[in-house]
Motif scaffolding. Structure first.
Motif: not given
Length: 198
Positions: A6-25
């Motif tokens: 995945f490109k860098f903007y995937y974790p950037m966007f996910m961290s902005f919207v999801i804001f739950a570390g375990s779920v992001e992983f």
């Protein structure tokens, strides 16, 4: 994310919207797997079930008017909870704005960290051995802060006792959620008596 293609903007966007570390992983494997929104919903609920209990303990603190309350609810993470739950806000500072900025700064740091990690993660070797201790340390500090502020330690002893019993019954991987429910039920039943000691 980088190792999964995945490109860098995937974790950037996910961290902005999801804001739950375990779920992001966990989302990394969900994005690579088959589409199963119902299963993902229940897995997300189980992963972040502790936030339900955070919310119950913050009902009075988050009882502020306006749109800030919505963001505080959305942005409640371990770090925001640990600060907002334990800090004594000075009387001359607006409680709502204080908690809002604590939450917003935590959110910004999270997005910035995920973005930087997404851009430079493949170039910088980083060992993660032992990093899981961070969460344990965070909760120990929250417990000690509350212990020092309490006039009566009955609630803390209930939490410790129930957690130890549940740990022996349900074992390490399954004891947290039963512990939380039993602690919540016990403290709810004893609420009036415990409030006499405040």
């Amino acid at each position: 994310m980088n190792q999964s293609g995945f490109k860098f903007y995937y974790p950037m966007f996910m961290s902005f919207v999801i804001f739950a570390g375990s779920v992001e992983f966990a989302t990394v494997s969900w994005l690579l797997g088959s589409f199963d929104p119902i299963n993902i919903f229940f897995l997300t609920l189980m992963i972040n079930a502790r936030h339900l209990f955070y919310g119950l303990s913050m009902l009075e603190k988050y009882n502020i008017p306006g749109w800030k309350k919505l963001y505080l609810i959305y942005g409640m993470c371990d770090e925001s909870f640990s600060i907002n739950a334990t800090i004594d806000i000075p009387k001359d500072i607006d409680k709502g704005w204080f908690m809002f900025f604590v939450t917003m700064l935590n959110h910004m740091y999270w997005v910035a960290g995920a973005t930087i990690g997404g851009i430079f993660g493949s170039f910088i070797p980083f060992g993660t051995k032992g990093i899981e201790f961070v969460m344990t340390a965070l909760f120990v500090v929250i417990f000690l802060e509350n212990w020092l502020k309490e006039k009566n330690h009955t609630a803390s002893f209930i939490g410790l006792f129930v957690s130890i019993v549940c740990l022996s019954v349900f074992k390490v991987s399954n004891f947290i959620i039963p512990s939380m429910f039993i602690i919540l039920a016990t403290l709810t039943l004893l609420r009036v008596r415990l409030q006499q000691y405040e």
